[in-house]
Design a protein around this motif. Structure first.
Motif, PDB file in Angstrom:
ATOM      1  N   VAL A   1      47.659  45.618 -25.768  1.00 39.07           N
ATOM      2  CA  VAL A   1      46.619  46.617 -25.535  1.00 39.07           C
ATOM      3  C   VAL A   1      45.586  46.513 -26.651  1.00 39.07           C
ATOM      4  CG1 VAL A   1      46.111  49.064 -25.273  1.00 39.07           C
ATOM      5  CG2 VAL A   1      48.248  48.132 -24.372  1.00 39.07           C
ATOM      6  N   THR A   2      44.379  46.114 -26.312  1.00 38.08           N
ATOM      7  CA  THR A   2      43.333  45.990 -27.317  1.00 38.08           C
ATOM      8  C   THR A   2      42.748  47.349 -27.659  1.00 38.08           C
ATOM      9  OG1 THR A   2      41.331  44.764 -27.930  1.00 38.08           O
ATOM     10  CG2 THR A   2      41.387  45.705 -25.726  1.00 38.08           C
ATOM     11  N   ASP A   3      42.040  47.426 -28.786  1.00 37.16           N
ATOM     12  CA  ASP A   3      41.203  48.588 -29.074  1.00 37.16           C
ATOM     13  C   ASP A   3      39.753  48.131 -29.048  1.00 37.16           C
ATOM     14  OD1 ASP A   3      40.935  47.230 -31.533  1.00 37.16           O
ATOM     15  OD2 ASP A   3      40.763  49.108 -32.633  1.00 37.16           O
ATOM     16  N   SER A   4      38.840  49.071 -29.274  1.00 40.55           N
ATOM     17  CA  SER A   4      37.420  48.740 -29.166  1.00 40.55           C
ATOM     18  C   SER A   4      36.953  47.798 -30.265  1.00 40.55           C
ATOM     19  CB  SER A   4      36.573  50.017 -29.202  1.00 40.55           C
ATOM     20  OG  SER A   4      36.734  50.758 -28.022  1.00 40.55           O
ATOM     21  N   ALA A   5      37.628  47.809 -31.415  1.00 36.48           N
ATOM     22  CA  ALA A   5      37.224  46.922 -32.507  1.00 36.48           C
ATOM     23  C   ALA A   5      37.554  45.475 -32.171  1.00 36.48           C
ATOM     24  CB  ALA A   5      37.903  47.344 -33.804  1.00 36.48           C
ATOM     25  N   ALA A   6      38.813  45.208 -31.804  1.00 41.15           N
ATOM     26  CA  ALA A   6      39.192  43.847 -31.419  1.00 41.15           C
ATOM     27  C   ALA A   6      38.450  43.419 -30.161  1.00 41.15           C
ATOM     28  CB  ALA A   6      40.697  43.761 -31.212  1.00 41.15           C
ATOM     29  N   GLY A   7      38.297  44.350 -29.204  1.00 42.88           N
ATOM     30  CA  GLY A   7      37.559  44.033 -27.989  1.00 42.88           C
ATOM     31  C   GLY A   7      36.097  43.751 -28.264  1.00 42.88           C
ATOM     32  N   GLY A   8      35.478  44.574 -29.113  1.00 39.53           N
ATOM     33  CA  GLY A   8      34.079  44.352 -29.477  1.00 39.53           C
ATOM     34  C   GLY A   8      33.896  43.043 -30.220  1.00 39.53           C
ATOM     35  N   THR A   9      34.832  42.735 -31.119  1.00 38.29           N
ATOM     36  CA  THR A   9      34.763  41.478 -31.858  1.00 38.29           C
ATOM     37  C   THR A   9      34.861  40.290 -30.906  1.00 38.29           C
ATOM     38  OG1 THR A   9      35.691  42.450 -33.868  1.00 38.29           O
ATOM     39  CG2 THR A   9      35.900  40.070 -33.613  1.00 38.29           C
ATOM     40  N   ALA A  10      35.766  40.377 -29.923  1.00 40.53           N
ATOM     41  CA  ALA A  10      35.897  39.290 -28.948  1.00 40.53           C
ATOM     42  C   ALA A  10      34.586  39.085 -28.181  1.00 40.53           C
ATOM     43  CB  ALA A  10      37.036  39.589 -27.985  1.00 40.53           C
ATOM     44  N   LEU A  11      33.949  40.185 -27.783  1.00 45.44           N
ATOM     45  CA  LEU A  11      32.700  40.075 -27.038  1.00 45.44           C
ATOM     46  C   LEU A  11      31.548  39.614 -27.912  1.00 45.44           C
ATOM     47  CD1 LEU A  11      32.977  43.272 -24.813  1.00 45.44           C
ATOM     48  CD2 LEU A  11      33.290  40.896 -24.110  1.00 45.44           C
ATOM     49  N   ALA A  12      31.599  39.935 -29.196  1.00 50.36           N
ATOM     50  CA  ALA A  12      30.510  39.562 -30.102  1.00 50.36           C
ATOM     51  C   ALA A  12      30.658  38.149 -30.647  1.00 50.36           C
ATOM     52  CB  ALA A  12      30.446  40.548 -31.270  1.00 50.36           C
ATOM     53  N   THR A  13      31.903  37.657 -30.740  1.00 53.13           N
ATOM     54  CA  THR A  13      32.130  36.376 -31.410  1.00 53.13           C
ATOM     55  C   THR A  13      32.832  35.331 -30.559  1.00 53.13           C
ATOM     56  OG1 THR A  13      34.317  36.925 -32.300  1.00 53.13           O
ATOM     57  CG2 THR A  13      32.400  37.656 -33.570  1.00 53.13           C
ATOM     58  N   GLY A  14      33.510  35.744 -29.481  1.00 49.23           N
ATOM     59  CA  GLY A  14      34.309  34.817 -28.701  1.00 49.23           C
ATOM     60  C   GLY A  14      35.677  34.570 -29.282  1.00 49.23           C
ATOM     61  N   SER A  15      36.071  35.325 -30.306  1.00 49.66           N
ATOM     62  CA  SER A  15      37.351  35.120 -30.972  1.00 49.66           C
ATOM     63  C   SER A  15      38.213  36.376 -30.892  1.00 49.66           C
ATOM     64  CB  SER A  15      37.134  34.772 -32.447  1.00 49.66           C
ATOM     65  OG  SER A  15      36.412  33.568 -32.583  1.00 49.66           O
ATOM     66  N   LYS A  16      39.487  36.178 -30.607  1.00 44.64           N
ATOM     67  CA  LYS A  16      40.421  37.301 -30.643  1.00 44.64           C
ATOM     68  C   LYS A  16      40.799  37.609 -32.086  1.00 44.64           C
ATOM     69  CE  LYS A  16      42.635  36.912 -26.129  1.00 44.64           C
ATOM     70  NZ  LYS A  16      42.270  38.282 -25.712  1.00 44.64           N
TER      71      LYS A  16
ATOM     72  N   THR B   1      14.596  35.978 -18.479  1.00 46.94           N
ATOM     73  CA  THR B   1      15.473  37.102 -18.816  1.00 46.94           C
ATOM     74  C   THR B   1      16.893  36.888 -18.316  1.00 46.94           C
ATOM     75  OG1 THR B   1      13.568  38.600 -18.680  1.00 46.94           O
ATOM     76  CG2 THR B   1      15.760  39.599 -18.655  1.00 46.94           C
ATOM     77  N   LEU B   2      17.848  37.187 -19.183  1.00 49.81           N
ATOM     78  CA  LEU B   2      19.272  37.172 -18.844  1.00 49.81           C
ATOM     79  C   LEU B   2      19.830  38.564 -19.097  1.00 49.81           C
ATOM     80  CD1 LEU B   2      22.091  35.778 -18.329  1.00 49.81           C
ATOM     81  CD2 LEU B   2      22.137  35.323 -20.797  1.00 49.81           C
ATOM     82  N   ILE B   3      20.529  39.117 -18.104  1.00 48.97           N
ATOM     83  CA  ILE B   3      21.196  40.412 -18.258  1.00 48.97           C
ATOM     84  C   ILE B   3      22.681  40.214 -18.003  1.00 48.97           C
ATOM     85  CG2 ILE B   3      21.341  42.816 -17.532  1.00 48.97           C
ATOM     86  CD1 ILE B   3      18.507  42.567 -16.412  1.00 48.97           C
ATOM     87  N   VAL B   4      23.512  40.607 -18.971  1.00 47.41           N
ATOM     88  CA  VAL B   4      24.971  40.530 -18.840  1.00 47.41           C
ATOM     89  C   VAL B   4      25.538  41.940 -18.960  1.00 47.41           C
ATOM     90  CG1 VAL B   4      27.106  39.627 -19.829  1.00 47.41           C
ATOM     91  CG2 VAL B   4      25.044  38.207 -19.813  1.00 47.41           C
ATOM     92  N   ILE B   5      26.401  42.303 -18.018  1.00 46.36           N
ATOM     93  CA  ILE B   5      27.095  43.588 -18.051  1.00 46.36           C
ATOM     94  C   ILE B   5      28.569  43.302 -18.236  1.00 46.36           C
ATOM     95  CG2 ILE B   5      27.424  45.810 -16.906  1.00 46.36           C
ATOM     96  CD1 ILE B   5      24.475  45.014 -17.084  1.00 46.36           C
ATOM     97  N   THR B   6      29.215  43.963 -19.181  1.00 44.58           N
ATOM     98  CA  THR B   6      30.636  43.710 -19.399  1.00 44.58           C
ATOM     99  C   THR B   6      31.319  44.979 -19.908  1.00 44.58           C
ATOM    100  OG1 THR B   6      32.211  42.190 -20.437  1.00 44.58           O
ATOM    101  CG2 THR B   6      30.347  42.871 -21.776  1.00 44.58           C
ATOM    102  N   ALA B   7      32.581  44.838 -20.270  1.00 45.37           N
ATOM    103  CA  ALA B   7      33.369  45.940 -20.829  1.00 45.37           C
ATOM    104  C   ALA B   7      34.351  45.360 -21.822  1.00 45.37           C
ATOM    105  CB  ALA B   7      34.098  46.693 -19.722  1.00 45.37           C
ATOM    106  N   ASP B   8      34.827  46.188 -22.730  1.00 49.78           N
ATOM    107  CA  ASP B   8      35.750  45.698 -23.750  1.00 49.78           C
ATOM    108  C   ASP B   8      37.212  45.939 -23.385  1.00 49.78           C
ATOM    109  OD1 ASP B   8      35.494  48.423 -23.965  1.00 49.78           O
ATOM    110  OD2 ASP B   8      35.208  48.463 -26.133  1.00 49.78           O
ATOM    111  N   HIS B   9      37.477  46.936 -22.569  1.00 47.48           N
ATOM    112  CA  HIS B   9      38.823  47.278 -22.110  1.00 47.48           C
ATOM    113  C   HIS B   9      38.688  48.386 -21.093  1.00 47.48           C
ATOM    114  CE1 HIS B   9      38.506  50.960 -24.448  1.00 47.48           C
ATOM    115  NE2 HIS B   9      38.176  50.230 -25.500  1.00 47.48           N
ATOM    116  N   GLU B  10      39.781  48.753 -20.464  1.00 46.86           N
ATOM    117  CA  GLU B  10      39.813  49.903 -19.556  1.00 46.86           C
ATOM    118  C   GLU B  10      40.580  51.017 -20.228  1.00 46.86           C
ATOM    119  OE1 GLU B  10      42.435  51.479 -17.869  1.00 46.86           O
ATOM    120  OE2 GLU B  10      41.258  52.628 -16.443  1.00 46.86           O
ATOM    121  N   THR B  11      40.116  52.233 -20.080  1.00 47.15           N
ATOM    122  CA  THR B  11      40.781  53.378 -20.706  1.00 47.15           C
ATOM    123  C   THR B  11      41.202  54.392 -19.653  1.00 47.15           C
ATOM    124  OG1 THR B  11      39.496  53.135 -22.733  1.00 47.15           O
ATOM    125  CG2 THR B  11      40.500  55.269 -22.364  1.00 47.15           C
TER     126      THR B  11
END
Length: 458
Positions: free
Chosen positions: A77-92, A301-311
């Protein structure tokens, strides 16, 4: 998942660095899983058009879509920090990390790469600027709770535009020591701080770099929920408009803009379905700002919509083949807002509130009895909470990660979820109850180049 994140980040970095897209929008719905999106679309259909089906969100109509698992490097179960880092950097990384690896070494973010390539960069959110998701794009700290230290990383990143509700610990370090205010540090680094949308409009033309937060006296932790919004409150759509305006002024080499709908997650932690659907709609209003920009610059223009986890593990339908989402339209405020109004009623009456007065109040606020028939068992539960809180004066506030609620407010929220057949909402959880969520929905004039498929075992 790691390969899929790398694929997404590779695509985004390549379009940022190689000129395939001059303007990049990166929207993140915090806590926004598949059912949050689908539930919002079905809710909209029932309420707006009086029909069963879906009323598509703007971003749900984008031509490219995929899903991904969200586990972190250290936990299923990820949290927003690890999830945000994955989305920002591509790294777990480990839960709680802000763009550092498991050895606590900084990881370069896509926003930093965009800045180095000559683009202007914006990081925005509906919660505080130093919260986990926005922080993951500009800061590098071993703990998401290091709010003061995260804020000090903001000018080091030297991005052009930041926006959100405010800052959580502007004068207190992680080890709880008093420290110099962060605002003179921002000023020294050349940032103009605008407090509110009107203040932004007054200051933006002469500012070189900008931090937009709420007006003096407003909460520093978050913008108001959309369902509770009053005239003059700062909105995520206004923040997005301001960011686009600021990032395109002067020499225009393009921009990278991250926009977080941060309170979807908060409403899900509180299992507050009506508020969840309003927050997803609110983020979609911000996406519409980007879409209007796209229509003027479709080839750039590029638009990407995503999420970091489900709560929250939101469940659409329980026990029967039935949903009644239109019932949620009668909830006038978030559970937090309802709790505040109950506290105000308690204070105004000197705690001498009768059951008939409470029934009238709940009828006006939630539609119970007047708009929504409730069962004997549901009324009994409400009355029992009333009896404990107002007759026996045993007030035990219901707690979730981001709020405390009057017990009657919490009970009323549960009752209306039951009426809508959403009783399956989980009790407050640390984060995801579902392993899968939309990784990205993409809009771009060259969509074929950007098609991302879910990899085996991702």
């Amino acid at each position: 998942m790691k390969r899929l994140l790398y694929a997404l980040l590779f695509v985004m970095v390549s379009v940022v660095a190689n000129g395939q897209a001059k303007y990049v929008f990166y929207f993140i719905g915090d806590g926004m899983g598949v059912n949050q999106v689908n539930g919002t679309e079905m809710y909209n259909a029932e309420v707006q058009n009086g029909r069963i089906g879906i009323e598509p969100l703007t971003f749900a109509q984008f031509p490219v879509a995929t899903v991904a698992a969200t586990f972190s490097a250290t936990n299923s179960v990820t949290d927003s920090a690890a999830g945000g880092t994955a989305l920002a950097t591509g790294s777990k990384t480990y839960n709680g990390a802000i763009s550092v690896d498991q050895s606590k070494n900084p990881i370069v973010t896509i926003a930093e790469k965009a800045k180095r390539s000559g683009k202007k960069v914006g990081v925005t959110t509906s919660v505080s600027v130093d919260h986990a998701t926005p922080a993951s794009f500009y800061a590098h700290q071993p703990d998401r709770n290091m709010y003061y230290e995260i804020a000090l990383d903001l000018p080091k990143a030297n991005f052009d535009f930041y926006a959100g509700s405010g800052f959580l610990k502007p004068t207190t370090t992680f080890d709880k020591k008093e420290a110099p205010s962060i605002y003179p540090v921002f000023d020294k680094a050349g940032y103009t701080v605008a407090r509110g949308y009107n203040d932004y409009k007054a200051k933006s033309s002469t500012a070189e770099k900008m931090i937009l937060i709420q007006e003096e006296g407003a909460a520093s932790d978050c913008l108001p929920y959309a369902i509770d919004r009053k005239e003059g409150d700062l909105t995520l759509a206004q923040i997005t408009e301001s960011a686009v305006d600021f990032l395109t002024k002067g020499k225009n080499k393009g921009f990278f803009l991250m926009v977080e709908g941060g309170k979807i997650d908060w409403a899900c932690h509180g299992n507050d379905a009506a508020t969840v659907f309003n927050e997803v709609n609110d983020m979609d209003q911000a996406v519409k700002v980007a879409y209007e920009f796209y229509k003027k610059h479709p080839k750039e223009t590029l638009i990407v919509i995503t999420a970091d986890h489900e709560t929250g593990g939101i469940v659409l339908g329980t026990g029967k083949y039935e949903l009644n989402l239109k019932a949620l339209q009668y909830q006038k405020h978030s559970a937090d807002g309802l709790s505040n109004r109950i506290s105000e009623l308690r204070k105004s009456k000197g705690n001498k509130v009768t059951w008939e007065e409470m029934k009238t109040f709940l009828s006006e606020e939630m539609g119970f009895w007047s708009k929504l028939p409730i069962s004997w068992e549901q009324e009994r539960r409400l009355h029992d909470e009333f009896d404990k809180s107002f007759v026996k004066n045993k007030v035990v506030f219901a707690e979730s990660m981001y709020s405390k609620s009057e017990p009657i407010a919490a009970c009323a929220k549960e009752v209306i979820n039951e009426i809508a057949w959403l009783v399956g909402l989980a009790a407050d959880t640390p984060e995801a109850m579902s392993r899968y969520l939309p990784l990205a929905q993409v809009l771009n004039s060259s969509a074929r180049r950007l098609t991302i498929r879910k990899l085996p075992n991702a």
